[in-house]
Design a protein around this motif. Structure first.
Motif, PDB file in Angstrom:
ATOM      1  N   VAL A  42     -35.387   8.787 -24.331  1.00 41.58           N
ATOM      2  CA  VAL A  42     -36.065   9.792 -23.506  1.00 41.58           C
ATOM      3  C   VAL A  42     -36.251   9.217 -22.104  1.00 41.58           C
ATOM      4  O   VAL A  42     -36.832   8.142 -21.930  1.00 41.58           O
ATOM      5  CB  VAL A  42     -37.426  10.197 -24.126  1.00 41.58           C
ATOM      6  CG1 VAL A  42     -38.184  11.124 -23.188  1.00 41.58           C
ATOM      7  CG2 VAL A  42     -37.215  10.859 -25.475  1.00 41.58           C
ATOM      8  N   HIS A  43     -35.731   9.942 -21.120  1.00 39.17           N
ATOM      9  CA  HIS A  43     -35.793   9.500 -19.731  1.00 39.17           C
ATOM     10  C   HIS A  43     -37.222   9.641 -19.228  1.00 39.17           C
ATOM     11  O   HIS A  43     -37.848  10.694 -19.403  1.00 39.17           O
ATOM     12  CB  HIS A  43     -34.842  10.347 -18.881  1.00 39.17           C
ATOM     13  CG  HIS A  43     -34.624   9.801 -17.516  1.00 39.17           C
ATOM     14  ND1 HIS A  43     -35.526   9.990 -16.498  1.00 39.17           N
ATOM     15  CD2 HIS A  43     -33.607   9.077 -17.009  1.00 39.17           C
ATOM     16  CE1 HIS A  43     -35.072   9.399 -15.407  1.00 39.17           C
ATOM     17  NE2 HIS A  43     -33.898   8.829 -15.691  1.00 39.17           N
ATOM     18  N   PRO A  44     -37.761   8.595 -18.580  1.00 44.00           N
ATOM     19  CA  PRO A  44     -39.167   8.655 -18.140  1.00 44.00           C
ATOM     20  C   PRO A  44     -39.445   9.748 -17.102  1.00 44.00           C
ATOM     21  O   PRO A  44     -40.524  10.335 -17.112  1.00 44.00           O
ATOM     22  CB  PRO A  44     -39.425   7.266 -17.548  1.00 44.00           C
ATOM     23  CG  PRO A  44     -38.086   6.663 -17.313  1.00 44.00           C
ATOM     24  CD  PRO A  44     -37.132   7.326 -18.260  1.00 44.00           C
ATOM     25  N   TYR A  46     -37.446  12.677 -16.561  1.00 44.33           N
ATOM     26  CA  TYR A  46     -37.068  14.025 -17.006  1.00 44.33           C
ATOM     27  C   TYR A  46     -37.634  14.399 -18.373  1.00 44.33           C
ATOM     28  O   TYR A  46     -37.627  15.562 -18.749  1.00 44.33           O
ATOM     29  CB  TYR A  46     -35.550  14.170 -17.003  1.00 44.33           C
ATOM     30  CG  TYR A  46     -34.963  13.926 -15.629  1.00 44.33           C
ATOM     31  CD1 TYR A  46     -35.187  14.814 -14.583  1.00 44.33           C
ATOM     32  CD2 TYR A  46     -34.216  12.789 -15.365  1.00 44.33           C
ATOM     33  CE1 TYR A  46     -34.679  14.580 -13.312  1.00 44.33           C
ATOM     34  CE2 TYR A  46     -33.704  12.551 -14.094  1.00 44.33           C
ATOM     35  CZ  TYR A  46     -33.931  13.441 -13.079  1.00 44.33           C
ATOM     36  OH  TYR A  46     -33.434  13.207 -11.830  1.00 44.33           O
ATOM     37  N   GLY A  47     -38.094  13.429 -19.135  1.00 44.31           N
ATOM     38  CA  GLY A  47     -38.731  13.704 -20.419  1.00 44.31           C
ATOM     39  C   GLY A  47     -37.785  14.140 -21.533  1.00 44.31           C
ATOM     40  O   GLY A  47     -38.243  14.694 -22.531  1.00 44.31           O
ATOM     41  N   VAL A  48     -36.491  13.898 -21.362  1.00 44.44           N
ATOM     42  CA  VAL A  48     -35.514  14.248 -22.397  1.00 44.44           C
ATOM     43  C   VAL A  48     -34.478  13.131 -22.501  1.00 44.44           C
ATOM     44  O   VAL A  48     -34.283  12.352 -21.570  1.00 44.44           O
ATOM     45  CB  VAL A  48     -34.771  15.577 -22.096  1.00 44.44           C
ATOM     46  CG1 VAL A  48     -35.722  16.759 -22.088  1.00 44.44           C
ATOM     47  CG2 VAL A  48     -33.996  15.494 -20.801  1.00 44.44           C
ATOM     48  N   ALA A  49     -33.812  13.089 -23.641  1.00 46.47           N
ATOM     49  CA  ALA A  49     -32.643  12.217 -23.804  1.00 46.47           C
ATOM     50  C   ALA A  49     -31.419  13.059 -23.443  1.00 46.47           C
ATOM     51  O   ALA A  49     -31.451  14.295 -23.539  1.00 46.47           O
ATOM     52  CB  ALA A  49     -32.556  11.716 -25.234  1.00 46.47           C
ATOM     53  N   PHE A  50     -30.367  12.420 -23.029  1.00 49.77           N
ATOM     54  CA  PHE A  50     -29.170  13.146 -22.619  1.00 49.77           C
ATOM     55  C   PHE A  50     -28.019  13.021 -23.609  1.00 49.77           C
ATOM     56  O   PHE A  50     -27.143  13.883 -23.638  1.00 49.77           O
ATOM     57  CB  PHE A  50     -28.718  12.675 -21.235  1.00 49.77           C
ATOM     58  CG  PHE A  50     -29.738  12.991 -20.185  1.00 49.77           C
ATOM     59  CD1 PHE A  50     -29.865  14.280 -19.686  1.00 49.77           C
ATOM     60  CD2 PHE A  50     -30.604  12.026 -19.721  1.00 49.77           C
ATOM     61  CE1 PHE A  50     -30.821  14.594 -18.736  1.00 49.77           C
ATOM     62  CE2 PHE A  50     -31.565  12.321 -18.767  1.00 49.77           C
ATOM     63  CZ  PHE A  50     -31.672  13.606 -18.273  1.00 49.77           C
ATOM     64  N   LEU A  51     -28.038  11.974 -24.409  1.00 52.12           N
ATOM     65  CA  LEU A  51     -26.955  11.757 -25.372  1.00 52.12           C
ATOM     66  C   LEU A  51     -27.504  11.541 -26.765  1.00 52.12           C
ATOM     67  O   LEU A  51     -28.644  11.117 -26.945  1.00 52.12           O
ATOM     68  CB  LEU A  51     -26.137  10.511 -25.001  1.00 52.12           C
ATOM     69  CG  LEU A  51     -25.411  10.499 -23.674  1.00 52.12           C
ATOM     70  CD1 LEU A  51     -24.696   9.170 -23.499  1.00 52.12           C
ATOM     71  CD2 LEU A  51     -24.448  11.654 -23.550  1.00 52.12           C
ATOM     72  N   GLN A  52     -26.640  11.830 -27.730  1.00 53.90           N
ATOM     73  CA  GLN A  52     -26.937  11.531 -29.125  1.00 53.90           C
ATOM     74  C   GLN A  52     -25.729  10.797 -29.678  1.00 53.90           C
ATOM     75  O   GLN A  52     -24.581  11.243 -29.482  1.00 53.90           O
ATOM     76  CB  GLN A  52     -27.172  12.815 -29.913  1.00 53.90           C
ATOM     77  CG  GLN A  52     -27.416  12.588 -31.389  1.00 53.90           C
ATOM     78  CD  GLN A  52     -27.595  13.902 -32.126  1.00 53.90           C
ATOM     79  OE1 GLN A  52     -27.023  14.915 -31.758  1.00 53.90           O
ATOM     80  NE2 GLN A  52     -28.388  13.875 -33.172  1.00 53.90           N
TER      81      GLN A  52
END
Length: 75
Positions: A42-44, A46-52
């Protein structure tokens, strides 16, 4: 292998836009494992992860069919 779960612009890939559901890295782009792992967190800001990370399906190893012998009786 990784797939995009949130759209983003990858500044380390000439500002390539990654769309949801697409593989990462894009064709012709180099996978830097540490970068990909960073993008799964989780990006500090943007509050989301971008990849799985997704498991690569390995082809199933098929064994040769067993040879069956049938004995004929003289009856």
């Amino acid at each position: 292998m990784y797939k995009v779960i949130n759209r983003f612009k990858e500044n380390q890939h000439d500002d390539h836009i990654y769309e949801v559901g697409k593989p990462y890295p894009a064709e012709g782009k180099k996978l830097v494992k540490s970068r990909a792992e960073y993008l799964t967190k989780v990006h500090p800001k943007y509050g989301v992860a971008f990849l799985q990370e997704i498991e690569e399906k390995k082809p199933a190893v098929k064994s040769a069919p067993k040879k069956v012998t049938v004995e004929k009786s003289d009856e």
